[in-house]
Motif scaffolding. Structure first.
Motif, PDB file in Angstrom:
ATOM      1  N   ASN B 142      40.227 -12.109  41.820  1.00  0.00           N
ATOM      2  CA  ASN B 142      39.606 -10.840  41.413  1.00  0.00           C
ATOM      3  C   ASN B 142      38.841 -10.959  40.097  1.00  0.00           C
ATOM      4  O   ASN B 142      38.113 -10.044  39.734  1.00  0.00           O
ATOM      5  CB  ASN B 142      40.681  -9.759  41.254  1.00  0.00           C
ATOM      6  CG  ASN B 142      41.306  -9.408  42.584  1.00  0.00           C
ATOM      7  OD1 ASN B 142      40.602  -9.239  43.573  1.00  0.00           O
ATOM      8  ND2 ASN B 142      42.629  -9.343  42.618  1.00  0.00           N
ATOM      9  N   ARG B 143      39.040 -12.042  39.384  1.00  0.00           N
ATOM     10  CA  ARG B 143      38.381 -12.190  38.075  1.00  0.00           C
ATOM     11  C   ARG B 143      37.104 -13.022  38.228  1.00  0.00           C
ATOM     12  O   ARG B 143      37.122 -14.122  38.781  1.00  0.00           O
ATOM     13  CB  ARG B 143      39.331 -12.839  37.064  1.00  0.00           C
ATOM     14  CG  ARG B 143      40.569 -11.971  36.804  1.00  0.00           C
ATOM     15  CD  ARG B 143      41.536 -12.674  35.893  1.00  0.00           C
ATOM     16  NE  ARG B 143      41.094 -12.597  34.506  1.00  0.00           N
ATOM     17  CZ  ARG B 143      41.236 -13.568  33.627  1.00  0.00           C
ATOM     18  NH1 ARG B 143      41.775 -14.723  33.999  1.00  0.00           N
ATOM     19  NH2 ARG B 143      40.826 -13.422  32.387  1.00  0.00           N
ATOM     20  N   VAL B 183      31.011 -21.765  24.429  1.00  0.00           N
ATOM     21  CA  VAL B 183      30.647 -21.007  25.635  1.00  0.00           C
ATOM     22  C   VAL B 183      31.445 -19.699  25.632  1.00  0.00           C
ATOM     23  O   VAL B 183      32.674 -19.732  25.600  1.00  0.00           O
ATOM     24  CB  VAL B 183      30.964 -21.814  26.919  1.00  0.00           C
ATOM     25  CG1 VAL B 183      30.506 -21.061  28.158  1.00  0.00           C
ATOM     26  CG2 VAL B 183      30.316 -23.192  26.858  1.00  0.00           C
ATOM     27  N   LEU B 184      30.738 -18.584  25.619  1.00  0.00           N
ATOM     28  CA  LEU B 184      31.410 -17.268  25.621  1.00  0.00           C
ATOM     29  C   LEU B 184      31.240 -16.646  27.003  1.00  0.00           C
ATOM     30  O   LEU B 184      30.117 -16.460  27.466  1.00  0.00           O
ATOM     31  CB  LEU B 184      30.782 -16.339  24.572  1.00  0.00           C
ATOM     32  CG  LEU B 184      30.602 -16.917  23.169  1.00  0.00           C
ATOM     33  CD1 LEU B 184      29.773 -15.989  22.302  1.00  0.00           C
ATOM     34  CD2 LEU B 184      31.974 -17.117  22.527  1.00  0.00           C
ATOM     35  N   LEU B 185      32.365 -16.335  27.633  1.00  0.00           N
ATOM     36  CA  LEU B 185      32.331 -15.753  28.977  1.00  0.00           C
ATOM     37  C   LEU B 185      32.776 -14.295  28.931  1.00  0.00           C
ATOM     38  O   LEU B 185      33.739 -13.964  28.241  1.00  0.00           O
ATOM     39  CB  LEU B 185      33.256 -16.525  29.918  1.00  0.00           C
ATOM     40  CG  LEU B 185      33.047 -18.036  30.040  1.00  0.00           C
ATOM     41  CD1 LEU B 185      34.064 -18.628  31.003  1.00  0.00           C
ATOM     42  CD2 LEU B 185      31.632 -18.350  30.491  1.00  0.00           C
ATOM     43  N   GLU B 186      32.055 -13.464  29.661  1.00  0.00           N
ATOM     44  CA  GLU B 186      32.500 -12.077  29.842  1.00  0.00           C
ATOM     45  C   GLU B 186      33.081 -12.007  31.246  1.00  0.00           C
ATOM     46  O   GLU B 186      32.355 -12.155  32.235  1.00  0.00           O
ATOM     47  CB  GLU B 186      31.300 -11.136  29.686  1.00  0.00           C
ATOM     48  CG  GLU B 186      31.671  -9.674  29.598  1.00  0.00           C
ATOM     49  CD  GLU B 186      30.434  -8.813  29.439  1.00  0.00           C
ATOM     50  OE1 GLU B 186      29.840  -8.797  28.344  1.00  0.00           O
ATOM     51  OE2 GLU B 186      30.047  -8.184  30.439  1.00  0.00           O
ATOM     52  N   VAL B 187      34.397 -11.828  31.315  1.00  0.00           N
ATOM     53  CA  VAL B 187      35.103 -11.892  32.602  1.00  0.00           C
ATOM     54  C   VAL B 187      35.526 -10.485  33.027  1.00  0.00           C
ATOM     55  O   VAL B 187      36.151  -9.759  32.246  1.00  0.00           O
ATOM     56  CB  VAL B 187      36.350 -12.806  32.490  1.00  0.00           C
ATOM     57  CG1 VAL B 187      37.125 -12.829  33.808  1.00  0.00           C
ATOM     58  CG2 VAL B 187      35.933 -14.217  32.096  1.00  0.00           C
ATOM     59  N   LYS B 188      35.211 -10.143  34.270  1.00  0.00           N
ATOM     60  CA  LYS B 188      35.588  -8.817  34.773  1.00  0.00           C
ATOM     61  C   LYS B 188      36.658  -8.965  35.856  1.00  0.00           C
ATOM     62  O   LYS B 188      36.542  -9.833  36.727  1.00  0.00           O
ATOM     63  CB  LYS B 188      34.356  -8.120  35.360  1.00  0.00           C
ATOM     64  CG  LYS B 188      34.631  -6.711  35.859  1.00  0.00           C
ATOM     65  CD  LYS B 188      33.371  -6.024  36.348  1.00  0.00           C
ATOM     66  CE  LYS B 188      33.692  -4.645  36.887  1.00  0.00           C
ATOM     67  NZ  LYS B 188      32.494  -3.963  37.383  1.00  0.00           N
ATOM     68  N   ASP B 189      37.668  -8.125  35.739  1.00  0.00           N
ATOM     69  CA  ASP B 189      38.688  -8.076  36.786  1.00  0.00           C
ATOM     70  C   ASP B 189      38.283  -6.972  37.757  1.00  0.00           C
ATOM     71  O   ASP B 189      38.297  -5.793  37.401  1.00  0.00           O
ATOM     72  CB  ASP B 189      40.066  -7.781  36.162  1.00  0.00           C
ATOM     73  CG  ASP B 189      41.193  -7.936  37.185  1.00  0.00           C
ATOM     74  OD1 ASP B 189      40.981  -7.541  38.355  1.00  0.00           O
ATOM     75  OD2 ASP B 189      42.253  -8.462  36.816  1.00  0.00           O
ATOM     76  N   PHE B 190      37.888  -7.353  38.959  1.00  0.00           N
ATOM     77  CA  PHE B 190      37.375  -6.381  39.931  1.00  0.00           C
ATOM     78  C   PHE B 190      38.470  -5.470  40.493  1.00  0.00           C
ATOM     79  O   PHE B 190      38.162  -4.440  41.073  1.00  0.00           O
ATOM     80  CB  PHE B 190      36.646  -7.107  41.072  1.00  0.00           C
ATOM     81  CG  PHE B 190      35.234  -7.463  40.707  1.00  0.00           C
ATOM     82  CD1 PHE B 190      34.179  -6.643  41.071  1.00  0.00           C
ATOM     83  CD2 PHE B 190      34.941  -8.603  39.966  1.00  0.00           C
ATOM     84  CE1 PHE B 190      32.872  -6.941  40.718  1.00  0.00           C
ATOM     85  CE2 PHE B 190      33.647  -8.921  39.620  1.00  0.00           C
ATOM     86  CZ  PHE B 190      32.599  -8.086  39.997  1.00  0.00           C
ATOM     87  N   GLN B 191      39.747  -5.859  40.278  1.00  0.00           N
ATOM     88  CA  GLN B 191      40.836  -5.001  40.753  1.00  0.00           C
ATOM     89  C   GLN B 191      41.116  -3.880  39.758  1.00  0.00           C
ATOM     90  O   GLN B 191      41.287  -2.720  40.140  1.00  0.00           O
ATOM     91  CB  GLN B 191      42.108  -5.837  40.948  1.00  0.00           C
ATOM     92  CG  GLN B 191      43.133  -5.156  41.832  1.00  0.00           C
ATOM     93  CD  GLN B 191      44.235  -6.126  42.227  1.00  0.00           C
ATOM     94  OE1 GLN B 191      44.615  -7.015  41.459  1.00  0.00           O
ATOM     95  NE2 GLN B 191      44.756  -5.977  43.420  1.00  0.00           N
ATOM     96  N   THR B 192      41.140  -4.212  38.475  1.00  0.00           N
ATOM     97  CA  THR B 192      41.477  -3.210  37.451  1.00  0.00           C
ATOM     98  C   THR B 192      40.223  -2.651  36.753  1.00  0.00           C
ATOM     99  O   THR B 192      40.283  -1.624  36.093  1.00  0.00           O
ATOM    100  CB  THR B 192      42.382  -3.837  36.372  1.00  0.00           C
ATOM    101  OG1 THR B 192      41.667  -4.908  35.745  1.00  0.00           O
ATOM    102  CG2 THR B 192      43.668  -4.375  36.972  1.00  0.00           C
ATOM    103  N   GLY B 193      39.113  -3.357  36.867  1.00  0.00           N
ATOM    104  CA  GLY B 193      37.879  -2.918  36.208  1.00  0.00           C
ATOM    105  C   GLY B 193      37.801  -3.328  34.749  1.00  0.00           C
ATOM    106  O   GLY B 193      36.832  -2.994  34.057  1.00  0.00           O
TER     107      GLY B 193
END
Lengths: 204, 215
Positions: B142-143, B183-193
């Motif tokens: 989900n991430r 390296v900077l990552l913006e990670v989204k959890d599609f389950q929790t938003g």
């Protein structure tokens, strides 16, 4: 219409009215509203000035102008007209990769006859109307800005005969266009100021 | 016959990119070499595209060259549709020893007060650079990585995105040899938003670099 333009308009009308009153006192004619059409068609050359997109980023080409006088009240004329001027884009980094910006306007006007001698007539003129500035690329319109046009100037008429004249047009024209941009560029894209010289033919 | 005429009219005008001339945008950056010295007279162009579909099109929206202090400022009317993409690119006739500049896609939401400012854009030579390839894998399906930012001396970043959700699978870029890059990552959890930041450090040598970043 901003305050400066309203003031200019009021001053212009006051000046013409006072001149008209003096003339009327010397004249035995009675005032009457007449339908007295005339058509003025000519070529214009705008000279843009100031720190604006049209002055800085474009070069002007010869344009066309037409006016239709309709009503006359003593020496006042009321009518409407239109103009079209093409400007070649010179600074692509400032304007965008377009070939031309085309300025079109339609306006109403009031003018006043000042007889200089038998052959010459001067017509101080004031006008206000709608204008647009359209971007073109490869001959196609790609977007435009809406605006308002304020014009103040004089037509010098040389009578060829009773119905035909040649006119020299001298005008100051201000346009205010709608724009949303960075604060430092607001005036650059929202304003244009020009001195216009034109040569026209008038049929009445 | 009318239908055929309308079809050709649609094709003819459908491919033309419209502009909102009442909105003027600014893209500005400074071109420097690997020693952070400004480079003058670098020719750049700004391209616009309206997607990748059958009736999509792209064209040059503006161009110019850098001033003595390396800065370039391009002012142009906003494309008159939501999903436009702009890209700052090297001129087609740029000297061949340099890696062509190709910015990340610039979209409508990137503009703040009608301006998009990139403080520094590096113009690197092939000789002083190496390639880097990064792949992103999560232990949780989900991430997903939504945005990748780099801190270091690099250029010409190409990302491979998922078309449906817009998340990023891979990144390829050129970078100066022998440097540590963040390296900077913006990670989204599609389950929790929820959105989370992940920082990874990579060390580049003189050889081409490839790695998988697990998060």
């Amino acid at each position: 219409m901003d305050k400066k333009q309203i003031f200019t308009f009021v001053a212009f009308v006051a000046l013409l009215t006072s001149s008209h009153s003096q003339n009327q006192a010397n004249s035995k004619k009675t005032a009457a509203l007449d339908f007295k059409p005339y058509l003025l068609v000519g070529l214009t050359l705008p000279v843009q000035f100031g720190s604006t997109a049209l002055a800085d980023g474009h070069s002007a080409k010869v344009g066309v102008s037409a006016s239709l006088g309709l009503l006359e009240y003593n020496k006042f004329h009321l009518g409407f007209g239109g103009e079209s001027n093409v400007y070649k884009v010179e600074k692509v980094a400032q304007i965008g990769d377009f070939s031309t910006s085309k300025h079109n306007s339609i306006f109403g006007f009031i003018s006043y006859d000042v007889r200089l001698n038998k052959s010459f007539l001067a017509q101080p003129t004031i006008g206000y109307g709608y204008s647009e500035l359209a971007l073109k690329k490869s001959g196609k319109r790609r977007g435009h800005q809406d605006g308002n046009e304020f014009r103040l100037g004089i037509n010098f008429n040389y009578h060829l005969d009773r119905n035909n004249s040649i006119c020299l047009l001298l005008f100051y024209i201000n346009n205010s266009y709608e724009v949303h941009t960075a604060p430092s560029l607001k005036d650059y894209f929202s304003q244009s100021n020009q001195l216009q010289v034109g040569l026209a033919y008038k049929f009445s | 016959m009318k239908k055929v005429a309308f079809f050709f009219l649609f094709i003819f005008y459908g491919c033309v990119i419209p502009y909102d001339a009442e909105t003027r945008l600014v893209v500005q950056t400074k071109i420097v070499n690997s020693s952070n010295e400004p480079i003058e007279n670098v020719k750049l162009q700004l391209n616009v595209s309206n997607g990748t579909g059958l009736f999509s099109s792209s064209e040059t929206l503006s161009y110019g060259k850098t001033a003595a202090d390396g800065t370039i400022k391009l002012v142009f009317p906003a494309p008159d549709f939501e999903a436009y993409q702009l890209r700052l690119l090297s001129d087609n006739n740029a000297p061949s020893q340099f890696i062509p500049i190709s910015s990340d896609p610039i979209v409508k939401n990137d503009f703040v007060d009608f301006q998009y400012l990139v403080p520094t854009t590096y113009l690197l030579t092939y000789n002083e650079s190496t390639t880097a390839f990064l792949q992103f894998e999560s232990t949780n399906v989900n991430r997903k990585v939504m945005k990748v930012s780099l801190l270091g001396v690099y250029c010409n970043v190409n990302t491979t995105q998922n078309n449906t959700d817009g998340f990023i699978n891979q990144v390829f870029f050129y970078a100066l040899k022998n440097q540590n890059l963040q390296v900077l990552l913006e990670v989204k959890d599609f389950q929790t938003g929820t959105i989370q930041s992940v920082v990874e450090n990579i060390s580049l040598g003189s050889q081409n670099f490839a790695a998988t970043i697990n998060f």
